[in-house]
Design a protein around this motif. Structure first.
Motif, mmCIF file in Angstrom:
data_model
loop_
_atom_site.group_PDB
_atom_site.id
_atom_site.type_symbol
_atom_site.label_atom_id
_atom_site.label_comp_id
_atom_site.label_asym_id
_atom_site.label_seq_id
_atom_site.Cartn_x
_atom_site.Cartn_y
_atom_site.Cartn_z
ATOM 1 N N MET A 35 0.844 -1.205 0.000
ATOM 2 C CA MET A 35 0.000 0.000 0.000
ATOM 3 C C MET A 35 0.881 1.258 0.000
ATOM 4 O O MET A 35 0.601 2.224 -0.711
ATOM 5 C CB MET A 35 -0.909 0.020 1.240
ATOM 6 N N GLU A 36 1.936 1.201 0.761
ATOM 7 C CA GLU A 36 2.834 2.354 0.832
ATOM 8 C C GLU A 36 3.540 2.572 -0.519
ATOM 9 O O GLU A 36 3.743 3.705 -0.943
ATOM 10 C CB GLU A 36 3.869 2.145 1.926
ATOM 11 N N ALA A 37 3.868 1.456 -1.179
ATOM 12 C CA ALA A 37 4.498 1.572 -2.503
ATOM 13 C C ALA A 37 3.516 2.216 -3.483
ATOM 14 O O ALA A 37 3.892 3.068 -4.298
ATOM 15 C CB ALA A 37 4.937 0.199 -3.003
ATOM 16 N N PHE A 38 2.245 1.840 -3.400
ATOM 17 C CA PHE A 38 1.215 2.438 -4.266
ATOM 18 C C PHE A 38 1.131 3.951 -4.013
ATOM 19 O O PHE A 38 0.985 4.738 -4.947
ATOM 20 C CB PHE A 38 -0.157 1.813 -4.002
ATOM 21 N N ILE A 39 1.215 4.314 -2.737
ATOM 22 C CA ILE A 39 1.129 5.753 -2.402
ATOM 23 C C ILE A 39 2.312 6.488 -3.027
ATOM 24 O O ILE A 39 2.165 7.554 -3.614
ATOM 25 C CB ILE A 39 1.092 5.963 -0.863
ATOM 26 N N ARG A 40 3.500 5.888 -2.922
ATOM 27 C CA ARG A 40 4.698 6.526 -3.494
ATOM 28 C C ARG A 40 4.570 6.662 -5.007
ATOM 29 O O ARG A 40 4.907 7.681 -5.586
ATOM 30 C CB ARG A 40 5.954 5.721 -3.152
ATOM 31 N N GLU A 41 4.049 5.619 -5.657
ATOM 32 C CA GLU A 41 3.883 5.662 -7.124
ATOM 33 C C GLU A 41 2.880 6.732 -7.524
ATOM 34 O O GLU A 41 3.023 7.365 -8.566
ATOM 35 C CB GLU A 41 3.389 4.307 -7.639
ATOM 36 N N GLY A 42 1.831 6.878 -6.726
ATOM 37 C CA GLY A 42 0.856 7.946 -6.967
ATOM 38 C C GLY A 42 -0.104 7.705 -8.119
ATOM 39 O O GLY A 42 -0.821 8.608 -8.533
ATOM 40 N N VAL A 43 -0.120 6.485 -8.646
ATOM 41 C CA VAL A 43 -1.029 6.157 -9.748
ATOM 42 C C VAL A 43 -2.272 5.482 -9.154
ATOM 43 O O VAL A 43 -2.117 4.547 -8.359
ATOM 44 C CB VAL A 43 -0.339 5.195 -10.749
ATOM 45 N N PRO A 44 -3.489 5.942 -9.522
ATOM 46 C CA PRO A 44 -4.684 5.370 -8.896
ATOM 47 C C PRO A 44 -4.797 3.848 -9.042
ATOM 48 O O PRO A 44 -4.684 3.318 -10.144
ATOM 49 C CB PRO A 44 -5.840 6.055 -9.625
ATOM 50 N N LYS A 45 -4.998 3.192 -7.910
ATOM 51 C CA LYS A 45 -5.132 1.729 -7.897
ATOM 52 C C LYS A 45 -6.159 1.350 -6.841
ATOM 53 O O LYS A 45 -6.422 2.133 -5.940
ATOM 54 C CB LYS A 45 -3.811 1.072 -7.505
ATOM 55 N N TYR A 46 -6.684 0.118 -6.967
ATOM 56 C CA TYR A 46 -7.534 -0.349 -5.878
ATOM 57 C C TYR A 46 -7.218 -1.778 -5.473
ATOM 58 O O TYR A 46 -6.643 -2.550 -6.243
ATOM 59 C CB TYR A 46 -9.026 -0.156 -6.162
ATOM 60 N N ASP A 102 -4.345 10.170 0.258
ATOM 61 C CA ASP A 102 -3.474 9.096 -0.231
ATOM 62 C C ASP A 102 -4.244 7.784 -0.291
ATOM 63 O O ASP A 102 -3.982 6.944 -1.148
ATOM 64 C CB ASP A 102 -2.280 8.911 0.723
ATOM 65 N N VAL A 103 -5.134 7.607 0.672
ATOM 66 C CA VAL A 103 -5.901 6.360 0.737
ATOM 67 C C VAL A 103 -7.374 6.686 0.966
ATOM 68 O O VAL A 103 -7.707 7.533 1.805
ATOM 69 C CB VAL A 103 -5.406 5.449 1.891
ATOM 70 N N LEU A 104 -8.223 5.990 0.205
ATOM 71 C CA LEU A 104 -9.668 6.159 0.354
ATOM 72 C C LEU A 104 -10.273 4.811 0.741
ATOM 73 O O LEU A 104 -10.160 3.838 -0.011
ATOM 74 C CB LEU A 104 -10.250 6.632 -0.990
#
Ligand code: UDP
Length: 237
Positions: A8-19, A139-141
């Motif tokens: 999850m933290e890596a996703f936040i760093r990348e900044g590209v929307p994901k779920y 950053d997270v929803l």
């Protein structure tokens, strides 16, 4: 769990929307019944399996997955979010419940950056929630509107919201607000979370479990039998 939080933290760093999709027997059943659910769940960037799925995978020889449920992941992420200052937005549950949950969370995590929240009873053409989320740039929803409503909502909005991590967490806000009881870990470990929830809310849940549990068991037995026959045939060849 630690790996999932790190992802999850890596996703936040990348900044590209994901779920992220939490997978349980009910969701698998819905995926088979309604191809639209299948499509949105398969579009996730990360799948986290609940206990019954982990046991099913073990039964068919795919024993690599570990149990990471939705509320477990949400709870495990909160201290990290507080420590790192991640911006969180909570969308879902009945009016008043999400505010109550935030009040409770602030007792344990006073520095948590909760940038916004809103109840989950949105009107079909209600653009206020998406507008607010886009402005607040969390950053997270976390979306707690139940399955498959939350999955459809996330899949429809994830790209233009621009939030790096979206995740559907079902009835978690009710639990964190103290309205419903959380399942004890030993019951989860036995894959009996469904039973614990059923006892709390039999009127709404009996039909779900009566359908999905036998369906899931049949699937696992079928897959196991196929594997066995395949093994025998392969052995003969
Ligand atoms: N909910 C919501 N919007 C709706 C319908 C339901 O926010 O239009 C909320 C409801 O108040 C509850 C959650 O969604 O907090 C559903 O919880 P449930 O335990 O049924 O989730 P599931 O097990 O289906 O994922």
């Amino acid at each position: 769990m630690e790996q999932t939080v790190a992802r999850m933290e890596a996703f936040i760093r990348e900044g590209v929307p994901k779920y992220i999709s939490v997978i349980n027997a009910n969701k698998l059943w819905l995926m088979e019944k309604d191809p639209r659910v299948g499509q949105v769940v398969r579009g996730a960037s990360l799948f986290v399996p609940e206990k019954a799925i982990v046991m099913g995978l073990h039964a068919v020889g795919l024993g690599t997955a570990h149990h990471v449920g939705g509320i477990m992941l949400l709870k495990a992420f909160l201290p990290r979010a507080e420590e790192r200052g991640y911006r969180l937005y909570f969308l879902g549950a009945k009016p008043g419940v999400v505010e109550e949950m935030i009040f409770v969370l602030r007792q344990s995590y006073p520095k948590l950056q909760i940038v916004g929240s809103r109840h989950g009873y949105l009107l079909p053409d209600d653009g206020a929630a998406t507008k607010e989320i886009m402005q607040l740039r969390p950053d997270v929803l976390f979306v707690a509107m139940g399955t498959p409503r939350q999955e459809f909502w996330i899949a429809e909005h994830v790209r233009h919201l621009g939030v790096p991590v979206c995740m559907g967490v079902g009835g978690s806000f009710d639990v964190l607000a103290g309205i419903k009881k959380d399942t004890p870990n030993w019951i989860r470990a036995l894959a009996m979370e469904w039973f614990y929830r059923l006892v709390q809310d039999p009127k709404n849940l009996w039909r779900r479990y009566l359908t999905t549990i036998p369906w899931f068991l049949r699937k696992v037995i079928h897959a196991r039998t196929e594997k066995l026959f395949h093994g025998l045939r392969y052995g003969r060849d």
